[in-house]
Design a protein around this motif. Structure first.
Motif, mmCIF file in Angstrom:
data_model
loop_
_atom_site.group_PDB
_atom_site.id
_atom_site.type_symbol
_atom_site.label_atom_id
_atom_site.label_comp_id
_atom_site.label_asym_id
_atom_site.label_seq_id
_atom_site.Cartn_x
_atom_site.Cartn_y
_atom_site.Cartn_z
ATOM 1 N N GLY A 42 -6.777 -1.789 -11.392
ATOM 2 C CA GLY A 42 -7.294 -0.435 -11.218
ATOM 3 C C GLY A 42 -7.639 -0.133 -9.777
ATOM 4 O O GLY A 42 -7.369 0.973 -9.275
ATOM 5 N N ALA A 43 -8.227 -1.095 -9.091
ATOM 6 C CA ALA A 43 -8.584 -0.891 -7.688
ATOM 7 C C ALA A 43 -7.344 -0.698 -6.825
ATOM 8 O O ALA A 43 -7.321 0.116 -5.899
ATOM 9 C CB ALA A 43 -9.397 -2.079 -7.177
ATOM 10 N N ALA A 44 -6.285 -1.433 -7.135
ATOM 11 C CA ALA A 44 -5.065 -1.346 -6.325
ATOM 12 C C ALA A 44 -4.408 0.026 -6.435
ATOM 13 O O ALA A 44 -3.745 0.480 -5.493
ATOM 14 C CB ALA A 44 -4.081 -2.431 -6.743
ATOM 15 N N ARG A 45 -4.606 0.713 -7.552
ATOM 16 C CA ARG A 45 -3.946 2.004 -7.769
ATOM 17 C C ARG A 45 -4.908 3.183 -7.652
ATOM 18 O O ARG A 45 -4.526 4.318 -7.937
ATOM 19 C CB ARG A 45 -3.294 2.033 -9.152
ATOM 20 C CG ARG A 45 -2.260 0.955 -9.369
ATOM 21 C CD ARG A 45 -1.437 1.187 -10.606
ATOM 22 N NE ARG A 45 -0.482 2.277 -10.425
ATOM 23 C CZ ARG A 45 0.503 2.544 -11.269
ATOM 24 N NH1 ARG A 45 0.660 1.808 -12.339
ATOM 25 N NH2 ARG A 45 1.328 3.530 -11.037
ATOM 26 N N LEU A 46 -6.124 2.931 -7.217
ATOM 27 C CA LEU A 46 -7.123 3.996 -7.165
ATOM 28 C C LEU A 46 -6.679 5.119 -6.234
ATOM 29 O O LEU A 46 -6.804 6.302 -6.570
ATOM 30 C CB LEU A 46 -8.469 3.424 -6.707
ATOM 31 C CG LEU A 46 -9.648 4.398 -6.723
ATOM 32 C CD1 LEU A 46 -9.887 4.927 -8.126
ATOM 33 C CD2 LEU A 46 -10.902 3.705 -6.183
ATOM 34 N N LEU A 47 -6.165 4.776 -5.065
ATOM 35 C CA LEU A 47 -5.620 5.761 -4.132
ATOM 36 C C LEU A 47 -4.142 5.441 -3.916
ATOM 37 O O LEU A 47 -3.815 4.544 -3.141
ATOM 38 C CB LEU A 47 -6.371 5.724 -2.801
ATOM 39 C CG LEU A 47 -7.788 6.312 -2.798
ATOM 40 C CD1 LEU A 47 -8.422 6.170 -1.424
ATOM 41 C CD2 LEU A 47 -7.762 7.779 -3.212
ATOM 42 N N PRO A 48 -3.249 6.137 -4.603
ATOM 43 C CA PRO A 48 -1.813 5.837 -4.485
ATOM 44 C C PRO A 48 -1.232 6.354 -3.180
ATOM 45 O O PRO A 48 -0.610 7.412 -3.123
ATOM 46 C CB PRO A 48 -1.216 6.555 -5.706
ATOM 47 C CG PRO A 48 -2.147 7.697 -5.952
ATOM 48 C CD PRO A 48 -3.512 7.217 -5.570
ATOM 49 N N SER A 49 -1.444 5.625 -2.120
ATOM 50 C CA SER A 49 -0.971 6.026 -0.801
ATOM 51 C C SER A 49 -0.432 4.811 -0.071
ATOM 52 O O SER A 49 -0.984 3.705 -0.175
ATOM 53 C CB SER A 49 -2.113 6.662 0.006
ATOM 54 O OG SER A 49 -1.762 6.818 1.358
ATOM 55 N N ALA A 50 0.630 5.007 0.706
ATOM 56 C CA ALA A 50 1.198 3.913 1.487
ATOM 57 C C ALA A 50 0.232 3.427 2.551
ATOM 58 O O ALA A 50 0.354 2.299 3.037
ATOM 59 C CB ALA A 50 2.512 4.357 2.133
ATOM 60 N N ARG A 51 -0.724 4.243 2.921
ATOM 61 C CA ARG A 51 -1.694 3.830 3.940
ATOM 62 C C ARG A 51 -2.510 2.639 3.469
ATOM 63 O O ARG A 51 -2.999 1.847 4.277
ATOM 64 C CB ARG A 51 -2.640 4.989 4.274
ATOM 65 C CG ARG A 51 -1.982 6.131 5.039
ATOM 66 C CD ARG A 51 -2.999 7.192 5.384
ATOM 67 N NE ARG A 51 -4.085 6.617 6.141
ATOM 68 C CZ ARG A 51 -5.331 7.079 6.100
ATOM 69 N NH1 ARG A 51 -5.648 8.097 5.312
ATOM 70 N NH2 ARG A 51 -6.262 6.508 6.830
ATOM 71 N N TYR A 52 -2.670 2.496 2.165
ATOM 72 C CA TYR A 52 -3.459 1.382 1.622
ATOM 73 C C TYR A 52 -2.572 0.226 1.185
ATOM 74 O O TYR A 52 -2.967 -0.568 0.327
ATOM 75 C CB TYR A 52 -4.324 1.875 0.465
ATOM 76 C CG TYR A 52 -5.491 2.705 0.929
ATOM 77 C CD1 TYR A 52 -6.680 2.103 1.333
ATOM 78 C CD2 TYR A 52 -5.403 4.088 1.007
ATOM 79 C CE1 TYR A 52 -7.747 2.856 1.776
ATOM 80 C CE2 TYR A 52 -6.469 4.847 1.458
ATOM 81 C CZ TYR A 52 -7.634 4.233 1.843
ATOM 82 O OH TYR A 52 -8.694 4.983 2.291
ATOM 83 N N ALA A 53 -1.402 0.118 1.796
ATOM 84 C CA ALA A 53 -0.508 -1.002 1.494
ATOM 85 C C ALA A 53 -1.159 -2.362 1.765
ATOM 86 O O ALA A 53 -0.994 -3.288 0.961
ATOM 87 C CB ALA A 53 0.783 -0.866 2.288
ATOM 88 N N PRO A 54 -1.912 -2.548 2.861
ATOM 89 C CA PRO A 54 -2.537 -3.864 3.078
ATOM 90 C C PRO A 54 -3.459 -4.271 1.943
ATOM 91 O O PRO A 54 -3.449 -5.433 1.501
ATOM 92 C CB PRO A 54 -3.313 -3.679 4.394
ATOM 93 C CG PRO A 54 -2.597 -2.585 5.104
ATOM 94 C CD PRO A 54 -2.133 -1.647 4.024
ATOM 95 N N LEU A 55 -4.240 -3.317 1.438
ATOM 96 C CA LEU A 55 -5.156 -3.629 0.341
ATOM 97 C C LEU A 55 -4.381 -3.948 -0.938
ATOM 98 O O LEU A 55 -4.694 -4.904 -1.641
ATOM 99 C CB LEU A 55 -6.111 -2.459 0.111
ATOM 100 C CG LEU A 55 -7.157 -2.633 -0.987
ATOM 101 C CD1 LEU A 55 -8.476 -1.983 -0.590
ATOM 102 C CD2 LEU A 55 -6.683 -2.025 -2.310
#
Length: 291
Positions: A42-55
């Motif tokens: 759930g945390a990995a998909r909370l903000l579906p943006s490429a900017r959060y690829a490292p997380l």
């Protein structure tokens, strides 16, 4: 409150605890595997943006390790395929002299960095390596052909969408290995006489081959893992340089308002894809593209 180092470190800590103390069915911490995996997904998909690829890559790596140690299936493939499908990674990269950020030290990247060839390379190759590792964990399962179908289909779509030749070749290598592994499993399971409900016999399926690491996915997964380790070692070996007038490459140079824009855009693209799939009906996305 979720996308911060305290939360991510907590999830990684619990993952490592369960990898050590929840391996056996009788371990008292075994029931915690499912909730920890669900929270991380759930945390990995909370903000579906490429900017959060490292997380996202960091959490998938933790989930892969948890799955391998405990034998529990964790569906990480959709996270990686969604990451490869973000529009920012399908645009032609823009030349830049800036080095990519160390993904082990950041949770997000700045918008302008997503057009950097080096950043795109880290994201795409990292996602493909983790996807290959995930498939390789289940390379000896009787259900592998069904498990590999959707990733293979979506990777073909990625090959058609990407404008970078080396990304296309890397994705095709994963598809080829998955298809060869699926054919191998299909031939092997045609010769057995047990049903899926026979859990013990299904678990022992191809035990000797597993011990000898004969699955076609093994070689590619090992190669990609070795390449990823070399890249990380090279990144950590280089000296840290500071650029004048910059705030670093941790993505904090963008305002939080941009996150809302990213989420809205990603959701709109997802809705458009769903609509196109519905209109496409009988189109076959599995056809290989002609080069």
């Amino acid at each position: 409150a979720v996308y911060c180092w305290q939360y991510v470190n907590c999830l990684e800590c619990w993952s490592r605890v369960l990898q050590t103390h929840a391996k056996e069915e009788s371990d008292p911490l075994r029931p915690l595997i499912y909730p920890v995996a669900q929270v991380a997904l759930g945390a990995a998909r909370l903000l579906p943006s490429a900017r959060y690829a490292p997380l996202r890559l960091r959490l998938v790596r933790a989930l892969n390790a948890l799955s391998e140690a405990t034998g529990h299936f964790v569906p990480v493939a959709p996270l990686l395929l969604e990451l490869l499908g973000f529009s920012e990674l399908n645009k032609a990269p823009m030349a830049t002299k800036n080095r990519p950020p160390d993904f082990s030290l950041v949770l997000r990247v700045a918008k302008q960095e997503l057009r950097s060839p080096a950043v795109q390379e880290v994201i795409v190759e990292g996602a493909l390596q983790l996807l290959a590792a995930h498939l390789n964990q289940w390379a000896y399962s009787p259900g592998f052909p069904e498990l590999a179908h959707v990733p293979s289909r979506d990777l073909r779509r990625f090959c058609k969408a990407t404008q970078v030749t080396r990304f296309r070749k890397a994705a095709r290598a994963v598809v080829d290995a998955a298809e060869r592994n699926a054919d191998w499993i299909a031939r092997k399971r045609d010769a057995v006489d047990f049903a899926p409900k026979d859990f013990d016999r299904a678990r022992a399926f191809l035990a000797e081959e597993r011990e000898a690491k004969k699955a076609p996915m093994e070689k590619l997964a090992a190669q990609l893992l070795d390449k990823e380790r070399q890249r990380i070692a090279a990144m950590q070996a280089t000296d840290v340089t500071l650029t004048r007038g910059g705030r670093g490459s941790d993505g904090t140079s963008d305002s939080d308002d941009d996150d809302d824009d990213d989420v809205r855009r990603a959701r709109d693209e997802a809705e458009d894809d769903d609509f196109d799939d519905g209109e496409g009906g009988g189109e076959d996305d599995d056809d290989d593209d002609d080069d």
